[in-house]
Design an enzyme around this catalytic site. Structure first.
Site, PDB file in Angstrom:
ATOM      1  CB  SER A 139      -0.867   0.004   1.267  1.00 13.63           C
ATOM      2  OG  SER A 139      -1.492   1.245   1.487  1.00 13.63           O
ATOM      3  CE1 TYR A 152      -4.672  -1.821   5.095  1.00 17.27           C
ATOM      4  CE2 TYR A 152      -3.168   0.024   4.738  1.00 17.27           C
ATOM      5  CZ  TYR A 152      -4.033  -0.937   4.232  1.00 17.27           C
ATOM      6  OH  TYR A 152      -4.250  -1.021   2.880  1.00 17.27           O
TER       7      TYR A 152
END
Length: 257
Positions: A139, A152
């Site tokens: 990401s 995350y």
């Protein structure tokens, strides 16, 4: 290019980015193994539709990727893994001091530890086959941080590092290992968030997207699942044979800042 004769395992692929990647790999001729933690008729029907649409083999294998043994069993059950796309993920947002320990454990397990477990089984298969491609979905948050996303961000940074290690360990084999680092991608999950964002900020749809959801994405456009799948397909090509241990950003300029 063609991936005919190759088998691709894509984790977390009954919707969103995973499904988009699976479809693009199937379009290139790869046989597909879909995966999620459910075991519904519609999951298996999805594999049947991909098989019929693209003329490839496709099946669905249930595995709870929060469990290391099930992550390993996914690859073992598939029996072959030429292309491994670790995509499965979840999210939770909270300050560090109030971040639930259970949520931390689940996010790290599903998004980082599962990649280790699937790779551990897939790499020997790739070596035996004489070819392999490992593509881990990271990401923009694997390269940058945001507040309230400790698990995350930690998991995605970990995936980037883990992939570099795999690239070094397979550098003398015909195997590559890379990460794709998207910014915001238009998926059903994101689409569902738009009305709530509009209501919360009192904005119309276009303004809510540009000024809130895509605030960090300079292009002010979502990437598409087809674009992520196209990057994955490129990484499987001969043209990408010397691309290994790197992260490819698909983030509309987010990480260029």
């Amino acid at each position: 290019m063609t991936l005919k004769g190759k088998t691709a395992i894509v984790t977390g692929s009954n919707s969103g980015i995973g499904l988009g990647v699976a479809r693009e790999l199937a379009r290139a001729g790869a046989d597909i193994v879909l995966n999620s933690f459910t075991d519904r008729d519609e999951d298996h029907a999805l594999a049947e539709r991909i098989s019929a649409e693209f003329g490839v083999g496709a099946r669905y294998i249930k595995a709870d990727l929060s469990r290391g043994d099930e992550a390993r069993a996914l690859v073992e059950t598939a029996g072959r893994c030429d292309i491994l796309m670790n995509n499965a993920g979840i999210q939770h947002v909270a300050p560090i001091e109030s971040f639930p320990a259970g949520k931390w454990d689940a996010i790290i397990a599903i998004m980082l530890s599962s990649a280790f477990h699937t790779m551990a089984v897939a790499v020997p298969m790739m070596r035996e086959a004489g070819w392999g491609r490992i593509i881990n979905l990271a990401s923009a948050h694997g390269l940058r941080a945001s507040p309230y996303k400790s698990a995350y961000v930690a998991a995605k940074h970990g995936v980037v590092g883990l992939t570099k290690v795999a690239a070094l360990e397979t550098a003398e084999d015909p195997i590559t290992a890379n990460t794709i680092c998207p910014g915001y991608v238009m998926t059903p999950l994101v689409e569902d968030q738009i009305p709530d964002t509009m209501e919360q900020y009192g904005m119309d749809r276009e303004t809510a997207i540009r000024e809130v959801i895509l605030a960090r994405q300079p292009s002010k456009e979502f990437a598409t699942v087809e674009q992520i799948g196209g990057v994955a397909t490129f990484l499987c090509s001969d043209a990408a044979a010397q691309i290994t241990g790197t992260s490819i950003s698909v983030d509309g300029g987010w990480t260029a800042r």
